[in-house]
Design an enzyme around this catalytic site. Structure first.
Site: not given
Length: 176
Positions: A61, A63, A91, A94
């Protein structure tokens, strides 16, 4: 500990615009357009965009990619005093990584009503039993961030519809 107020200042917009640039890179690669940057003392030390499809990595992801780059830059797996700017509310995965990295502040653009872990579905950072609490702020350039996501998914739907129509046309004109 957590606040839903919009952050003020042109400086924060500069960082979110840098995250939006990263999101565009994701879109260009066919990934969901989410981008992130990590900032320390006013300097971007990590950049990332969604890459789980291209990297065959469910953890890639935006992040996580940005935090990995920032950790390399600092030579430390902890990122105290760092802020993370991301175009979509993080999410749970993360948010957990941000907590373990000791990110001090998370600023996100668009809320995520399906998997958001900074207040939309869950508020991980408001859990008193957890050992690290970052401040979270949502809504910075929310329209720009949400617009990019909406545009991406609209384009995908349109491409899928076009492919279906071409397939139907090919079946209709092919000899039996």
């Amino acid at each position: 500990m957590t606040e839903a107020a919009k952050p003020a200042g042109a400086e924060t917009e500069v960082y979110m615009r840098a995250a939006l640039e990263q999101a565009q890179l994701a879109w260009n690669e066919g990934e969901v357009p989410v981008g992130a940057v990590v900032v320390k003392d006013g300097v971007i030390i990590g950049r990332g965009y969604n890459q789980p499809i291209g990297r065959h990595d469910p953890t890639a992801h935006a992040e996580i990619v940005a935090m990995r780059q920032a950790a390399e830059a600092l030579g430390n797996y902890r990122l105290p005093g760092c802020e993370l700017y991301v175009t979509l509310e993080p999410c749970v995965m993360c948010s957990g990584a941000m907590m373990h990295a000791r990110i001090s502040r998370i600023v996100y653009g668009a809320p995520d009503p399906k998997t958001g872990a900074c207040g939309s579905v869950l508020d991980v950072f408001a859990q008193e039993k957890l050992n690290h609490h970052a401040t979270t702020e949502g809504g910075l350039l929310a329209d720009d961030c949400a617009g990019m996501l909406k545009g991406f998914f609209a384009a995908r739907r349109a491409a899928a519809q076009e492919a279906r129509l071409k397939a139907q046309a090919a079946v209709a004109i092919s000899p039996h």
